[in-house]
Design an enzyme around this catalytic site. Structure first.
Site, PDB file in Angstrom:
ATOM      1  N   ALA A  63      35.205  76.153  66.523  1.00 32.45           N
ATOM      2  CA  ALA A  63      36.787  76.168  66.145  1.00 32.45           C
ATOM      3  C   ALA A  63      37.462  77.494  66.661  1.00 32.45           C
ATOM      4  O   ALA A  63      36.301  78.496  66.785  1.00 32.45           O
ATOM      5  CB  ALA A  63      37.253  76.014  64.787  1.00 32.45           C
ATOM      6  N   GLY A 104      32.065  73.606  65.893  1.00 30.77           N
ATOM      7  CA  GLY A 104      32.655  72.687  66.381  1.00 30.77           C
ATOM      8  C   GLY A 104      32.487  72.159  67.889  1.00 30.77           C
ATOM      9  O   GLY A 104      32.388  70.762  68.308  1.00 30.77           O
ATOM     10  N   GLU A 107      29.461  69.380  68.049  1.00 26.93           N
ATOM     11  CA  GLU A 107      30.111  68.735  66.507  1.00 26.93           C
ATOM     12  C   GLU A 107      30.496  67.972  68.427  1.00 26.93           C
ATOM     13  O   GLU A 107      30.450  66.316  68.210  1.00 26.93           O
ATOM     14  CB  GLU A 107      31.003  68.696  65.665  1.00 26.93           C
ATOM     15  CG  GLU A 107      30.023  69.739  64.369  1.00 26.93           C
ATOM     16  CD  GLU A 107      31.939  69.614  63.274  1.00 26.93           C
ATOM     17  OE1 GLU A 107      32.222  70.903  63.919  1.00 26.93           O
ATOM     18  OE2 GLU A 107      31.902  69.310  62.041  1.00 26.93           O
ATOM     19  N   GLU A 127      29.239  77.345  60.219  1.00 29.51           N
ATOM     20  CA  GLU A 127      30.456  77.131  59.801  1.00 29.51           C
ATOM     21  C   GLU A 127      30.258  78.279  58.311  1.00 29.51           C
ATOM     22  O   GLU A 127      30.997  77.999  57.217  1.00 29.51           O
ATOM     23  CB  GLU A 127      30.910  75.363  59.257  1.00 29.51           C
ATOM     24  CG  GLU A 127      31.518  75.194  60.279  1.00 29.51           C
ATOM     25  CD  GLU A 127      30.737  74.465  61.629  1.00 29.51           C
ATOM     26  OE1 GLU A 127      29.453  74.490  61.384  1.00 29.51           O
ATOM     27  OE2 GLU A 127      31.179  73.991  62.129  1.00 29.51           O
TER      28      GLU A 127
END
Ligand code: NAD
Length: 703
Positions: A63, A104, A107, A127
Site C-alpha cells: 500500500a 498489499g 495480497e 502490516e
C-alpha cells in the site's frame, strides 16, 4: 492506458508491467491502472493467460502508506474489491515476483492463481508493523494456501521470508533460475498452464484452513500470546481475522477482514506506528547536508577497547562484512574480548540464526592488536574505553599520531563532552560521537553526535555506515547525555523521588510497564548497573548541586554494593532474572525520607504516570528548543529504539501530543505548586512548551 502500466500482448499472453517508482506502491491511481489493464486482458479473446510483473524488477512493496488513514485509502477502486475481481477472471494470472512482495503486494500476488519469484525475493505481510492487518484478502487467502497456523505466524510476525521458504510453505509455485530469467520463465510457466488447460485458479490447498488443528486452537493461541501483545490491538484483530478464515466461507471472511482492517486503520496505535514509519525516513534528512555530498570511503574499521561496548560494536561491523581491528591495553583483555565475541556468535549458532561457517567468516574479519601502528590504514576508528575524559583524550592523541588523514575518529562516550574530546586532536573536523546502546550488536539505535567542528561529510558518512550495519542513526547535538540519557535523567529523578515520597519500586515500574514500556525505571537501572548510573551521576554533580536529595537512594545502594542484577541485589532482589520487592529498600527509603524531611503518603498511579512522563516529555521539548534534537520525531525514535518506549504510542513526543500539550503544561504547573521546594526546583516547564500552549498549538515543533 495509464503511464503506470506497460501493457503488451505477446503471443497469447498479456504482460502487465507495474511501473510506479520506487516500489510500485498500490495507491489509488495504481489500483485503477492494474484494474483497467486486467479488464482489458480479460476481455481480449487473443489473451489466454496474464502475467503481472514489476517493470524495474521489484514487484510491489504494498500500500501507499501516505494514503492510510485518509479517505483515499479505500477509495475506488479499492484494493480488496480490485483483487476479488482479479480472482474472477477466467484466465490464469501469473504473478512474476521480483525482489519484493510485501503487504498489499503479496495480497496482489495471492489474488493471482500462480506465483513464480526470483531467488532473492523477500515476501511477507508486514502490516502488523503499522498496527494493521492485511485488508485485501491476505488473512483469508493465505490460510487457504498454507494452512491457518503457518499463516497466523507469518502475519503476526510481519516477517519477510526468502523465496525458498515461501516455496516450501506453498506461497510460491516456482522459483526462477535468476532475476534476469524471471519474466522468460514466467512466460514459459504461463504457456505450460495454457497447454494443459489449467484452471484460472487451482483448487484451494487448504479448503479447511484449520484442518488438523485442535478445535480450541484459536482460543489457546490467544491465551498463550495475549500477555506478550500487551495492549496492542493489531495482533488481536489478526487472530480474529484468522478465526473467520477458519469458520466462514471466503466471501464472508473477506467482509469480516475488511471490517477489522478499518478498525485497525482508524486506531490511535496504527496512527502512532505510521508516525514512527515516517519518522525513520525523516531522521536520515539533515538540513544543510545534501544527499549528493561526497562521502568518505569506509572499508576498514578500528575499535579501541574490547569491553562490553567495544566487542558489540566490532561485532556489528564484522556481521556486515567489514573488517575490524580491535585494540586493547593488554593481551589478556584482548583475548577476553575476542572470546566474548565468539561466545556471542556461538549463541546465535545455537539459536540457528547463524551458521558455523558464518561464525568463522565473521571471526576472520576481526583482528586483535595492542599496537596503535596497526590502525594506520583504518577509515573509521571508534573509541570505546572507560568513561574518563583524560583517558579518552589520551587515546585520541595517540590516534592523531598514527591515523591517516581523512579518517573519522568517533567516540562512544555516553555522557562526556564530544567537543572536549575533539579538542585533543589536530583535526576536530573529523571527530564525532557514535553512541551505541548496549548490547551494541543487538540494539538498533545509534545516536550520532555532531560536535561544533564536525565536518558535514563526517556526519553524512557515519549516518550512511550506520545504515549499512543495520542501525537506526539519529542525529544529536552535544550536551550531557545527548538526547536519550539527558531525558532519562528527569524521568528517573521523578521515579526515585516518588519512592522517597511513599511509592515502591514495584508500583512505579508497574505504572510504566502498564503503559507498555519494556521495563520500568528501576528494573532498567538494575539491569544497566547501579554502579554505572552512580558514576555517570558522579561525573555531573554540578547539575544537581542545588538539590541532589532524590539521588540519595541510588547513591546509598551503590555504597552498599547493591549494583543491581549483576550482584543479585539492587532496587530489587534477584534470583536469576526473577525479581522481587525488597523490604530493605523500602526501609531505606523511609529512613532517607525522614533524614530529608520528605513526608510519606500513599501515591496514586496517575500521579506516578504524570510526574515521570511529563518530566520526560518536558525535557524532550527543551532539547528540541535548544537544537540538540532536530525534530520531535527524532526524539521519539531514540526513546522507542533505545529505551523501550512502546512504538504503538509513537514515542514520548507523539504521546504528548495525544495527551494534549495544555494538559502537560498544567500538570507540570500543578506539581510545581504541590511539591513545595522540590517542585519549585525541578518542575520548570520548558519555555517552548509554554510558547506552544500560548499559541494554541498541539504539535511539538520549534516556534
Ligand atoms: P568496559 O569496561 O566493559 O570496557 C572498556 C574496555 O576498554 C576494557 O576492556 C579496557 O581494558 C579497555 N581500555 C581501557 N583503557 C584503554 C586504552 N587506553 N586503550 C585501549 N583499551 C582500553 O566498558 P564499556 O561498558 O564497554 O564502556 C566503554 C565506553 O562505552 C564508555 O565510554 C561508556 O560510557 C560507553 N557506553 C557504555 C554503555 C554500556 O551500557 N555499557 C552504553 C553506551 C556507551
Amino acid at each position: 492506458m495509464s503511464d503506470l502500466i506497460h501493457y503488451r500482448l505477446d503471443d497469447g499472453l498479456a504482460l502487465i508491467g507495474l511501473d510506479r517508482a520506487p516500489v510500485n506502491a498500490l495507491d489509488q491511481s495504481m489500483r485503477a491502472a492494474i484494474s483497467e489493464a486486467c479488464e482489458r486482458a480479460a476481455a481480449d479473446s487473443r489473451v489466454q493467460a496474464i502475467i503481472l510483473y514489476g517493470v524495474h524488477g521489484l514487484f510491489s512493496a504494498g500500500a501507499d502508506i501516505t494514503e492510510l488513514g485518509t479517505d483515499i485509502s479505500l477509495a475506488e477502486p479499492d484494493l480488496p474489491s480490485t483483487l476479488v475481481r482479479l480472482t474472477e477472471i477466467h484466465k490464469p494470472l501469473v504473478a512474476a515476483i521480483g525482489q519484493l512482495a510485501l503487504g498489499g503486494g503479496l495480497e496482489l500476488a495471492l489474488a493471482c492463481g500462480y506465483r513464480i519469484a526470483e531467488p532473492g525475493t523477500r515476501i511477507g505481510l508486514s502490516e502488523i508493523h503499522l498496527g494493521l492487518l492485511p485488508g485485501a484478502g491476505g488473512t483469508q487467502r493465505l490460510p487457504r494456501l498454507i494452512g491457518a497456523e503457518s499463516a497466523l505466524n507469518l502475519i503476526l510476525s510481519g516477517e519477510q521470508i526468502g523465496a525458498e521458504r515461501a516455496r516450501i510453505l506453498g506461497i510460491l509455485d516456482r522459483i526462477a533460475s535468476g532475476a534476469d530469467q524471471l519474466l522468460d520463465e514466467a512466460r514459459a510457466y504461463a504457456y505450460e498452464l495454457i497447454s494443459c488447460s489449467a484452471p484460472a485458479r487451482p483448487a484451494e490447498v487448504w479448503p479447511e484452513p484449520a484442518e488438523g488443528l485442535p478445535d480450541d486452537f484459536i482460543t489457546r493461541y490467544r491465551a498463550e500470546h495475549e500477555s506478550r501483545w500487551k495492549s496492542r490491538l493489531a495482533p488481536r484483530l489478526v487472530v480474529s481475522a484468522l478465526e473467520s478464515a477458519c469458520l466462514l466461507p471466503l466471501e464472508e471472511g473477506l467482509a469480516r477482514e475488511l471490517a477489522l482492517f478499518k478498525q485497525a486503520e482508524a486506531s490511535r496505535q496504527s496512527k502512532a506506528l505510521r508516525h514512527v514509519f515516517f519518522a525513520e525516513r525523516e531522521a536520515a534528512c539533515i538540513p544543510g547536508i545534501e544527499s549528493d555530498l561526497p562521502l568518505r570511503k569506509i572499508e576498514k574499521v578500528a575499535v579501541i577497547g574490547a569491553g562490553t561496548m567495544g566487542g558489540g560494536i566490532a561485532m556489528s561491523f564484522a556481521s556486515a562484512g567489514i573488517p575490524v581491528v580491535l585494540l586493547e591495553l593488554s593481551g589478556a583483555a584482548l583475548d577476553h574480548g575476542l572470546m566474548q565475541i565468539r561466545k556471542n556468535y556461538e549463541a546465535s549458532v545455537k539459536r540457528r540464526t547463524l551458521t558455523a561457517q558464518q561464525l568463522e567468516q565473521r571471526m576472520e574479519l576481526l583482528f586483535g592488536t595492542l599496537d596503535y601502528g596497526d590502525l594506520s590504514d583504518a577509515d573509521l576508528v571508534i573509541e570505546a574505553v572507560v568513561e574518563k575524559m583524560e583517558i579518552k583524550q589520551q587515546v585520541f592523541r595517540s590516534l592523531d599520531e598514527v591515523c591517516k588523514p581523512g579518517v573519522i575518529l568517533a567516540t562512544n562516550t555516553s555522557s562526556l563532552d564530544v567537543d572536549a574530546i575533539a579538542a585533543a586532536v589536530s583535526r576536530p573536523q573529523d571527530v564525532i560521537g557514535l553512541h551505541f546502546f548496549s548490547p551494541a550488536n543487538v540494539m538498533r539505535l545509534l545516536e550520532v553526535v555532531r560536535g561544533c567542528a564536525t565536518a558535514p561529510e563526517v556526519v553524512a558518512t557515519t549516518m550512511k555506515i550506520a545504515k549499512r550495519i543495520g542501525k537506526l542513526p539519529v542525529l544529536s547535538g552535544v550536551c550531557f547525555g545527548f538526547i536519550g540519557n539527558r531525558m532519562l535523567e528527569p524521568y528517573a529523578r521523578e521515579a526515585h523521588r516518588l519512592v522517597l515520597e511513599g511509592a515502591t519500586p514495584t508500583q512505579v515500574d508497574g505504572v510504566l510497564t502498564g503503559l507498555d514500556l519494556n521495563m520500568g525505571v528501576f528494573s532498567m537501572l538494575d539491569l544497566a548497573g547501579i554502579d554505572v548510573s552512580f558514576l555517570i551521576r558522579d561525573s555531573n554533580r554540578t547539575a544537581t548541586a542545588h538539590d541532589d536529595s532524590y539521588c540519595r537512594l541510588g547513591d546509598e545502594l551503590y555504597a552498599m554494593g547493591r549494583y543491581g542484577q549483576k550482584s543479585g541485589r539492587g532496587f530489587y532482589l534477584y534470583e536469576g532474572r526473577n525479581r522481587q520487592e525488597d523490604g530493605e529498600v523500602v526501609a531505606l527509603s523511609e529512613r532517607l525520607a525522614a533524614d530529608l524531611n520528605v513526608s510519606r503518603r500513599s501515591i496514586s498511579d496517575q500521579e506516578i504516570h504524570d510526574r515521570c512522563l511529563f518530566m520526560l516529555i518536558n525535557e524532550g521539548i527543551q532539547l528540541l528548543d535548544e537544537g540538540i534534537a532536530l525534530r520531535a520525531s527524532d526524539i521519539d525514535l531514540v526513546w522507542i529504539n533505545g529505551y523501550g518506549f512502546p512504538a504503538h504510542l509513537g514515542g514520548p513526543m507523539h504521546y504528548a501530543e495525544h495527551l494534549g500539550l495544555d494538559k502537560i503544561l498544567s500538570g507540570i504547573q500543578h506539581h510545581r505548586r504541590a511539591l513545595g521546594e522540590y517542585g519549585e526546583i525541578w518542575f520548570r516547564p520548558a519555555s517552548l512548551l509554554e510558547r506552544l500552549v500560548a499559541a494554541g498549538r498541539n504539535r511539538i515543533e520549534r516556534l
